[in-house]
Design a protein around this motif. Structure first.
Motif, PDB file in Angstrom:
ATOM      1  N   LEU A  32      50.416  21.738  47.073  1.00 22.63           N
ATOM      2  CA  LEU A  32      51.868  21.759  47.079  1.00 22.63           C
ATOM      3  C   LEU A  32      52.343  23.198  47.209  1.00 22.63           C
ATOM      4  N   LEU A  33      53.424  23.405  47.929  1.00 26.83           N
ATOM      5  CA  LEU A  33      54.141  24.682  47.898  1.00 26.83           C
ATOM      6  C   LEU A  33      55.311  24.480  46.950  1.00 26.83           C
ATOM      7  N   VAL A  34      55.374  25.292  45.897  1.00 24.96           N
ATOM      8  CA  VAL A  34      56.405  25.141  44.876  1.00 24.96           C
ATOM      9  C   VAL A  34      57.321  26.354  44.864  1.00 24.96           C
ATOM     10  N   ARG A  35      58.627  26.083  44.938  1.00 23.78           N
ATOM     11  CA  ARG A  35      59.621  27.139  44.729  1.00 23.78           C
ATOM     12  C   ARG A  35      59.807  27.248  43.216  1.00 23.78           C
ATOM     13  N   LEU A  36      59.332  28.333  42.649  1.00 25.21           N
ATOM     14  CA  LEU A  36      59.371  28.502  41.201  1.00 25.21           C
ATOM     15  C   LEU A  36      60.786  28.797  40.711  1.00 25.21           C
ATOM     16  N   LYS A  37      61.148  28.141  39.630  1.00 24.79           N
ATOM     17  CA  LYS A  37      62.448  28.349  39.001  1.00 24.79           C
ATOM     18  C   LYS A  37      62.330  29.144  37.702  1.00 24.79           C
ATOM     19  N   ALA A  38      61.161  29.078  37.088  1.00 26.31           N
ATOM     20  CA  ALA A  38      60.938  29.805  35.831  1.00 26.31           C
ATOM     21  C   ALA A  38      59.445  29.952  35.595  1.00 26.31           C
ATOM     22  N   ALA A  39      59.095  30.985  34.843  1.00 24.68           N
ATOM     23  CA  ALA A  39      57.697  31.237  34.473  1.00 24.68           C
ATOM     24  C   ALA A  39      57.633  31.555  32.987  1.00 24.68           C
ATOM     25  N   GLY A  40      56.699  30.928  32.286  1.00 27.07           N
ATOM     26  CA  GLY A  40      56.514  31.228  30.876  1.00 27.07           C
ATOM     27  C   GLY A  40      55.747  32.531  30.690  1.00 27.07           C
ATOM     28  N   VAL A  41      56.001  33.194  29.581  1.00 25.55           N
ATOM     29  CA  VAL A  41      55.295  34.435  29.237  1.00 25.55           C
ATOM     30  C   VAL A  41      54.457  34.155  27.991  1.00 25.55           C
ATOM     31  N   ASN A  42      53.161  34.403  28.084  1.00 22.58           N
ATOM     32  CA  ASN A  42      52.223  34.074  27.011  1.00 22.58           C
ATOM     33  C   ASN A  42      51.410  35.296  26.597  1.00 22.58           C
ATOM     34  N   PRO A  43      50.819  35.266  25.395  1.00 19.83           N
ATOM     35  CA  PRO A  43      49.978  36.390  24.961  1.00 19.83           C
ATOM     36  C   PRO A  43      48.845  36.718  25.921  1.00 19.83           C
ATOM     37  N   ILE A  44      48.300  35.708  26.627  1.00 20.48           N
ATOM     38  CA  ILE A  44      47.230  36.006  27.584  1.00 20.48           C
ATOM     39  C   ILE A  44      47.738  36.940  28.676  1.00 20.48           C
ATOM     40  N   ASP A  45      49.013  36.828  29.040  1.00 28.83           N
ATOM     41  CA  ASP A  45      49.586  37.708  30.068  1.00 28.83           C
ATOM     42  C   ASP A  45      49.557  39.162  29.610  1.00 28.83           C
ATOM     43  N   THR A  46      49.960  39.384  28.359  1.00 30.88           N
ATOM     44  CA  THR A  46      50.005  40.766  27.865  1.00 30.88           C
ATOM     45  C   THR A  46      48.595  41.326  27.677  1.00 30.88           C
ATOM     46  N   LYS A  47      47.651  40.470  27.260  1.00 26.38           N
ATOM     47  CA  LYS A  47      46.267  40.927  27.098  1.00 26.38           C
ATOM     48  C   LYS A  47      45.668  41.338  28.438  1.00 26.38           C
ATOM     49  N   LEU A  48      45.893  40.512  29.472  1.00 27.88           N
ATOM     50  CA  LEU A  48      45.353  40.841  30.797  1.00 27.88           C
ATOM     51  C   LEU A  48      46.016  42.083  31.374  1.00 27.88           C
ATOM     52  N   ARG A  49      47.310  42.236  31.108  1.00 29.90           N
ATOM     53  CA  ARG A  49      47.998  43.434  31.590  1.00 29.90           C
ATOM     54  C   ARG A  49      47.433  44.692  30.954  1.00 29.90           C
ATOM     55  N   LYS A  50      47.107  44.617  29.676  1.00 30.86           N
ATOM     56  CA  LYS A  50      46.605  45.801  28.971  1.00 30.86           C
ATOM     57  C   LYS A  50      45.172  46.148  29.351  1.00 30.86           C
ATOM     58  N   ARG A  51      44.301  45.125  29.456  1.00 31.00           N
ATOM     59  CA  ARG A  51      42.876  45.419  29.629  1.00 31.00           C
ATOM     60  C   ARG A  51      42.374  45.183  31.041  1.00 31.00           C
ATOM     61  N   GLY A  52      43.174  44.491  31.872  1.00 28.53           N
ATOM     62  CA  GLY A  52      42.737  44.107  33.206  1.00 28.53           C
ATOM     63  C   GLY A  52      42.466  42.622  33.270  1.00 28.53           C
ATOM     64  N   THR A  53      42.570  42.040  34.458  1.00 28.85           N
ATOM     65  CA  THR A  53      42.368  40.603  34.612  1.00 28.85           C
ATOM     66  C   THR A  53      40.875  40.265  34.578  1.00 28.85           C
ATOM     67  N   PHE A  54      40.579  38.974  34.676  1.00 31.79           N
ATOM     68  CA  PHE A  54      39.177  38.539  34.718  1.00 31.79           C
ATOM     69  C   PHE A  54      38.515  38.928  36.046  1.00 31.79           C
ATOM     70  N   TYR A  55      39.321  39.378  37.002  1.00 26.53           N
ATOM     71  CA  TYR A  55      38.809  39.758  38.326  1.00 26.53           C
ATOM     72  C   TYR A  55      39.367  41.135  38.677  1.00 26.53           C
ATOM     73  N   PRO A  56      38.819  42.192  38.062  1.00 27.68           N
ATOM     74  CA  PRO A  56      39.393  43.539  38.198  1.00 27.68           C
ATOM     75  C   PRO A  56      39.389  44.079  39.626  1.00 27.68           C
ATOM     76  N   ASP A  57      38.568  43.486  40.511  1.00 27.92           N
ATOM     77  CA  ASP A  57      38.531  43.972  41.882  1.00 27.92           C
ATOM     78  C   ASP A  57      39.703  43.433  42.712  1.00 27.92           C
ATOM     79  N   ARG A  58      40.497  42.535  42.111  1.00 25.13           N
ATOM     80  CA  ARG A  58      41.607  41.918  42.844  1.00 25.13           C
ATOM     81  C   ARG A  58      42.948  42.417  42.308  1.00 25.13           C
ATOM     82  N   ILE A  59      43.122  43.709  42.379  1.00 22.27           N
ATOM     83  CA  ILE A  59      44.350  44.364  41.955  1.00 22.27           C
ATOM     84  C   ILE A  59      45.044  44.924  43.199  1.00 22.27           C
ATOM     85  N   PRO A  60      46.365  44.779  43.331  1.00 24.99           N
ATOM     86  CA  PRO A  60      47.311  44.250  42.344  1.00 24.99           C
ATOM     87  C   PRO A  60      47.223  42.735  42.201  1.00 24.99           C
TER      88      PRO A  60
END
Length: 335
Positions: A32-60
């Motif tokens: 499906l192609l979804v036009r997003l109306k809202a996104a939740g913000v969770n602690p996992i988001d802040t943890k990944l932002r601070k330490r890097g994602t599970f796939y550090p070679d895929r930045i940004p």
């Protein structure tokens, strides 16, 4: 399309609004192609932002596991959804696949649920990760049964406030730790039988007194650290404790062993990280079931802050400030 890119690991300032390529018409048969109306913000988001994602070679990378929006286009093999359908889901945002801090995303229909009709896109986007976490922790890891006594830590938080409601829907009795009288009043409105103001009261003794000295049947730890092992004596012999955090290396296990506790570890991201299709489908089914409860007025999602997509960095700052009631949501375009 407009999206918030995590340009490097670091402080909230690494979240930058940029124009990126629109995912376009779905290339997969069941996408499906979804036009997003809202996104939740969770602690996992802040943890990944601070330490890097599970796939550090895929930045940004584009963060955000939780999303809600409108189906814009469907793949040739899509069967469950049509253009115009309102949906919500937990998918992407861990580094391998695009997250939901964006105007559009693509997602396999098997991992999507219909949005509850009675709530806004903001409320729907706040719901998936915490609903799935609480459902799996209480019903699947903790094997909660009607009439049992449950201790839920941080009952006014994102996971906590839906855990209280799911436990009550199962017919359980609920005590929960909170930090203030305002939060105690909030969790009572959700159905909690006994709010424990842990800054003023020893929660272990309070839980023991409440359970007639035996301890609760199930404890759900959403805090981690010392709170996890301090909870062991509050659980009855042969009881259960489930945590959503990795037990600390300094965890003192003696009380758990003496009481023969069954330890449950809950990470709702496992199906996504391991690309387990059936497990991801099961999580979408959980959201379908929760949507029924929501539309029946039996389950509520508390959104404490609604911010525009452009203020993703501010949303992360708010979440990291601690002591949140409910969830933070990023609004994308008009609801």
């Amino acid at each position: 399309m407009k999206a918030v890119l995590m340009t490097a690991a670091g402080n909230p300032e690494v979240l930058q609004v940029q124009e990126v390529t629109n995912p376009g018409v779905p290339v997969g048969e069941t996408e499906l192609l979804v036009r997003l109306k809202a996104a939740g913000v969770n602690p996992i988001d802040t943890k990944l932002r601070k330490r890097g994602t599970f796939y550090p070679d895929r930045i940004p990378a584009i963060l955000g596991c939780d999303g809600a929006g409108v189906v814009e286009a469907v793949g040739a093999g899509v069967q469950k959804f049509r253009v115009g359908d309102h949906v919500y889901f937990c998918n992407g945002g861990l580094g391998a696949h695009q997250g939901n801090y964006a105007e559009f995303t693509t997602i396999d229909e098997r991992f999507v649920a219909r949005k509850p009709a009675s709530i806004s896109f903001a409320e729907a986007a706040a719901a998936p990760l915490v609903l799935i976490t609480a459902w799996e922790a209480l019903y699947e890891r903790g094997r909660l049964e009607p009439g049992e006594r449950v201790l839920i830590h941080a009952g006014a938080g994102g996971v906590g406030h839906v855990s209280i409601q799911l436990a009550k829907l199962k017919g359980a009795h609920v005590c929960t730790t909170v930090s203030s009288q305002d939060k105690a009043n909030f969790v009572k409105q959700l159905g909690a039988d006994y709010p424990i103001l842990y800054k003023q009261t020893d929660f272990i003794q309070a839980a023991l007194d409440w359970s007639g000295g035996e301890g609760v049947d199930l404890a759900f730890d959403t805090v981690g650290g010392e709170t996890f092992h301090k909870t062991f004596p509050a659980v009855r012999v042969y009881g259960d404790i489930v945590t959503i955090l990795e037990p600390d290396a300094n965890t003192v296990w003696k009380a758990a062993r003496l009481r023969n506790l069954r330890i449950g570890l809950e990470l709702m991201l496992t199906p996504m990280l391991q690309e387990m299709v059936e497990a991801q489908q099961h999580q979408a089914e959980i959201l379908e079931e929760c949507a029924k409860y929501i539309d029946a007025g039996k389950l509520k999602i508390q959104v404490s802050h609604r911010l525009p997509l452009e203020e993703a960095a501010k949303a992360h700052e708010l979440l990291e400030s601690g002591s949140m009631t409910g969830k933070i949501v990023l609004l994308i375009g008009e609801e």
